[in-house]
Write a protein that holds these residues in place. Sequence first.
Motif, PDB file in Angstrom:
ATOM      1  N   LYS A  66       0.845  -1.202   0.000  1.00 17.68           N
ATOM      2  CA  LYS A  66       0.000   0.000   0.000  1.00 17.68           C
ATOM      3  C   LYS A  66       0.879   1.250   0.000  1.00 17.68           C
ATOM      4  O   LYS A  66       0.607   2.216  -0.708  1.00 17.68           O
ATOM      5  CB  LYS A  66      -0.931   0.013   1.213  1.00 17.68           C
ATOM      6  N   ALA A  70       1.158   4.146  -2.866  1.00 20.08           N
ATOM      7  CA  ALA A  70       0.887   5.545  -2.492  1.00 20.08           C
ATOM      8  C   ALA A  70       2.051   6.471  -2.818  1.00 20.08           C
ATOM      9  O   ALA A  70       1.839   7.649  -3.110  1.00 20.08           O
ATOM     10  CB  ALA A  70       0.549   5.628  -1.010  1.00 20.08           C
ATOM     11  N   LYS A  75       0.183   4.901  -7.995  1.00 19.39           N
ATOM     12  CA  LYS A  75      -1.059   5.435  -7.422  1.00 19.39           C
ATOM     13  C   LYS A  75      -1.986   5.915  -8.525  1.00 19.39           C
ATOM     14  O   LYS A  75      -3.205   5.774  -8.430  1.00 19.39           O
ATOM     15  CB  LYS A  75      -0.780   6.534  -6.409  1.00 19.39           C
TER      16      LYS A  75
END
Length: 135
Positions: A66, A70, A75
């Motif tokens: 994640k 990000a 992203k």
Amino acid sequence: MLGNIRDGAYPFLNFPAMVEKRHRFYSHPTPDAILAAMKAEGVHRVCAVSSGGVGDSADIIPGFFKLFVAMSAMKHVFVELNAMEQKYFQSGLEVCIVRPSGLVDQEATGKVIVTKKFTGRATIPRADVASYMLD
């Protein structure tokens, strides 16, 4: 088993190596064109490739992945893939989205693992994903 090719559409799309915020490759106009052509030809099923970590699979990917998404150009890809998935799910067609992680250019293994949780580093040959989608 692969039925009549008119039974479904299998759009295999890939994104540019460097993805910038302004690219809308997955969400517009590509899915719109695919869906319009499918409906015009009476095709009622779409099976598309997305990515592990997109949609409701975001809850089952590791925290480090994640963070990677990000903090990187990925992203933007994930925003696009989410939008693409939503267009397909809202189309009224039968939809199958596969969300592999770690696609690699290797010989097919004949093995596919459908997981409920991503752990460690997971890779899968593109040929295995394609075979799974066509079965």
